[in-house]
Motif scaffolding. Structure first.
Motif, short mmCIF file in Angstrom:
data_model
loop_
_atom_site.label_atom_id
_atom_site.label_comp_id
_atom_site.label_asym_id
_atom_site.label_seq_id
_atom_site.Cartn_x
_atom_site.Cartn_y
_atom_site.Cartn_z
N LEU A 1 23.15 -23.94 16.08
CA LEU A 1 23.73 -24.68 17.22
C LEU A 1 25.05 -24.52 16.94
CD1 LEU A 1 22.26 -28.36 16.50
CD2 LEU A 1 21.71 -26.69 18.11
N ARG A 2 25.67 -23.72 15.97
CA ARG A 2 27.08 -23.47 16.11
C ARG A 2 27.31 -22.13 16.68
NH1 ARG A 2 28.09 -23.92 9.31
NH2 ARG A 2 28.90 -25.94 9.36
N LEU A 3 26.13 -21.28 17.00
CA LEU A 3 26.14 -20.19 17.86
C LEU A 3 26.07 -20.43 19.23
CD1 LEU A 3 23.67 -17.83 15.75
CD2 LEU A 3 26.15 -17.63 15.90
N VAL A 4 25.48 -21.63 19.67
CA VAL A 4 25.06 -21.90 21.03
C VAL A 4 25.76 -23.29 21.74
CG1 VAL A 4 23.07 -22.92 22.39
CG2 VAL A 4 23.05 -21.01 20.37
N ILE A 5 26.04 -24.35 20.96
CA ILE A 5 26.36 -25.74 21.69
C ILE A 5 27.70 -25.19 22.21
CG2 ILE A 5 27.26 -27.71 21.28
CD1 ILE A 5 23.99 -27.55 20.97
N ASP A 6 28.72 -24.86 21.53
CA ASP A 6 30.14 -24.66 22.00
C ASP A 6 30.35 -23.61 22.42
OD1 ASP A 6 30.64 -27.34 21.50
OD2 ASP A 6 31.14 -27.16 19.61
N GLN A 7 29.53 -22.39 22.44
CA GLN A 7 29.80 -21.18 22.82
C GLN A 7 29.28 -20.91 24.24
OE1 GLN A 7 31.61 -19.18 20.94
NE2 GLN A 7 31.51 -20.82 19.55
N TYR A 8 28.61 -21.46 24.91
CA TYR A 8 27.76 -21.20 25.98
C TYR A 8 27.91 -22.41 26.95
CZ TYR A 8 25.32 -17.04 24.24
OH TYR A 8 25.00 -15.65 23.76
N GLU A 9 27.93 -22.08 28.36
CA GLU A 9 28.00 -23.24 29.41
C GLU A 9 26.51 -23.41 29.95
OE1 GLU A 9 31.24 -21.91 31.87
OE2 GLU A 9 32.85 -22.13 30.19
N TYR A 10 26.17 -24.50 30.02
CA TYR A 10 24.73 -24.77 30.45
C TYR A 10 25.01 -26.24 31.09
CZ TYR A 10 25.34 -26.81 25.96
OH TYR A 10 25.73 -27.50 24.64
N SER A 11 24.20 -26.48 32.08
CA SER A 11 24.26 -27.70 32.71
C SER A 11 22.93 -28.72 32.70
CB SER A 11 24.62 -27.41 34.23
OG SER A 11 23.78 -26.64 34.84
N SER A 12 21.87 -28.43 31.87
CA SER A 12 20.65 -29.02 31.79
C SER A 12 20.14 -28.70 30.31
CB SER A 12 19.86 -28.57 32.90
OG SER A 12 19.19 -27.56 32.69
N LEU A 13 19.23 -29.61 30.09
CA LEU A 13 18.40 -29.47 28.59
C LEU A 13 17.72 -28.30 28.84
CD1 LEU A 13 18.79 -30.73 25.60
CD2 LEU A 13 16.53 -32.11 26.50
N GLU A 14 17.22 -27.87 29.87
CA GLU A 14 16.27 -26.86 30.00
C GLU A 14 16.92 -25.62 29.84
OE1 GLU A 14 16.31 -29.31 31.91
OE2 GLU A 14 14.36 -30.25 31.57
N GLU A 15 18.18 -25.63 30.41
CA GLU A 15 19.13 -24.39 30.40
C GLU A 15 19.47 -23.98 28.76
OE1 GLU A 15 21.09 -24.22 34.77
OE2 GLU A 15 22.27 -24.54 33.00
N LEU A 16 19.90 -25.28 27.93
CA LEU A 16 20.02 -25.22 26.61
C LEU A 16 18.98 -24.69 25.92
CD1 LEU A 16 21.78 -25.71 24.24
CD2 LEU A 16 21.29 -28.01 24.31
N ASN A 17 17.90 -25.11 26.15
CA ASN A 17 16.68 -24.69 25.36
C ASN A 17 16.27 -23.14 25.53
OD1 ASN A 17 16.07 -26.66 23.78
ND2 ASN A 17 14.86 -27.96 25.30
N ALA A 18 16.76 -22.80 26.96
CA ALA A 18 16.37 -21.37 27.09
C ALA A 18 17.30 -20.54 26.21
CB ALA A 18 17.02 -20.98 28.58
N ILE A 19 18.49 -20.87 25.84
CA ILE A 19 19.25 -20.09 24.79
C ILE A 19 18.66 -20.44 23.31
CG2 ILE A 19 21.59 -19.45 24.14
CD1 ILE A 19 22.53 -21.15 26.27
N LEU A 20 18.56 -21.78 23.13
CA LEU A 20 18.15 -22.24 21.69
C LEU A 20 16.75 -21.39 21.35
CD1 LEU A 20 19.07 -25.90 21.61
CD2 LEU A 20 20.15 -24.06 20.39
N GLY A 21 16.04 -21.30 22.37
CA GLY A 21 14.63 -20.65 22.06
C GLY A 21 14.63 -19.28 21.61
#
Length: 342
Positions: A111-131
């Motif tokens: 989450l430290r690598l992703v949450i505040d480092q990337y810009e996403y506008s939906s939970l699906e887009e967030l999960n695309a990176i987390l995946g």
């Protein structure tokens, strides 16, 4: 790398720069493309005198670093920036692994690598990176208690994308990435993403125009050189119904349709030549009729009738051939013609 080795590296470095007798604190960080150490110390000795810091970085620190790199076989710092590291290699090293560390620690690290480092506008887009890092954010099934109460949990995934760990509530994590906080961030990101969309659109257009007959493999490879990763959403039959573009350079995520109609999965597939297994499956096959009788010979007639009955009763033929407008032929109602009274 084992903790003992990293502790020795820190000790060796501090001795080299003249801080070996000073009190210092070392802690390990995994929030970049490689594990590294942070060291906190003081330049005031026990007797109150001061260690001179003038040109410490250029002289003692640089010399000690080179010696430590040689002694411990580390990647040399000089020249690393001359060639960009493939994003796939960086992600592969940072992927969460179930059982390697406590689940909560692994999820927090990703989450430290992703949450505040990337810009996403939906939970699906967030999960695309987390995946990419074997983590998923889950709201629960629509209608469930967790979904209705806007809860959110995180879990670890295996390499096949299956959930393998216990659920960790967002509120129980250090960053507390609850759904309410993420939704507020997504709303801000919707506007922050817009200036970067032109770079992704231009990269796609240039890749598809550069080659006379581009295919998906070529598109993926061309975009990867620009640090743009393409993820496909597919059905079980291999039909591609969606695309997500992750720009690791600008740290933004887009669904294809968000970039414009021309960049939706349907339109991009029309501009590419797909392998056979990736071609869209026809949802409405052409209607096939049973074969005609070959002759009136009793023996041949018997064989043909048997073949007709077999094909008529076959489930795959029945379901695939006699479906018109979504209604099986046998269940279609026909209007009876009224006879005219004389």
């Amino acid at each position: 790398m084992a903790d003992e080795i990293q502790i020795e590296i820190a000790r060796r470095y501090m001795r080299g720069i003249g801080f070996g007798d000073q009190p210092y604190l070392v802690y390990r960080h995994d929030d970049a493309g490689h594990p590294h150490l942070h060291i906190v110390t003081t330049n005031i000795r026990f007797d109150g005198t001061r260690i001179d810091l003038h040109n410490l970085g250029r002289n003692a620190s640089a010399q000690t670093r080179k010696q430590v790199e040689e002694e411990f076989g580390l990647v040399k710092a000089e020249g690393r920036g001359q060639q960009a590291q493939p994003i796939e290699q960086s992600i592969q090293r940072q992927k969460a692994q179930y059982g390697k560390r406590p689940t909560k620690s692994e999820i927090t690290r990703v989450l430290r690598l992703v949450i505040d480092q990337y810009e996403y506008s939906s939970l699906e887009e967030l999960n695309a990176i987390l995946g990419l890092y074997n983590v998923v954010a889950d709201r629960g099934s629509p209608g469930s208690k967790m979904f209705e109460q806007e809860g959110l949990v995180f879990q670890l995934l295996d390499e096949q994308g299956e959930k393998v760990s216990a659920s960790i509530k967002a509120s129980a994590l250090y960053m507390q990435p609850t759904l309410k906080k993420l939704q507020a961030k997504m709303k801000r990101n919707t506007e922050l993403k817009k200036p970067h969309a032109k770079r992704v659109r231009s990269a796609i257009d240039f890749a598809l125009l550069k080659k006379k007959a581009p295919d998906l493999n070529y598109l993926v490879g061309a975009l990867a050189k620009l640090q743009i990763q393409v993820l496909f959403r597919q059905t079980g039959e291999g039909f591609i119904y969606g695309m997500t573009f992750i720009d690791h350079q600008s740290k933004v995520v887009y669904n294809g349709s968000d970039l414009g109609k021309s960049y939706s999965a349907k339109n991009i597939l029309e501009r590419c030549q797909l392998p056979a297994w990736k071609r869209p499956v026809s949802l409405r096959p052409e209607r096939k009729w049973l074969p005609p009788l070959r002759s009136l010979n009793p023996l041949t007639l018997f064989i043909d009738l048997g073949r007709m009955v077999t094909e008529w009763m076959a489930p795959e033929v029945y379901s695939r051939t006699f479906v018109v407008d979504g209604i099986p032929y046998a269940y279609r109602k026909t209007k009876k013609r009224k006879r005219l009274k004389k």
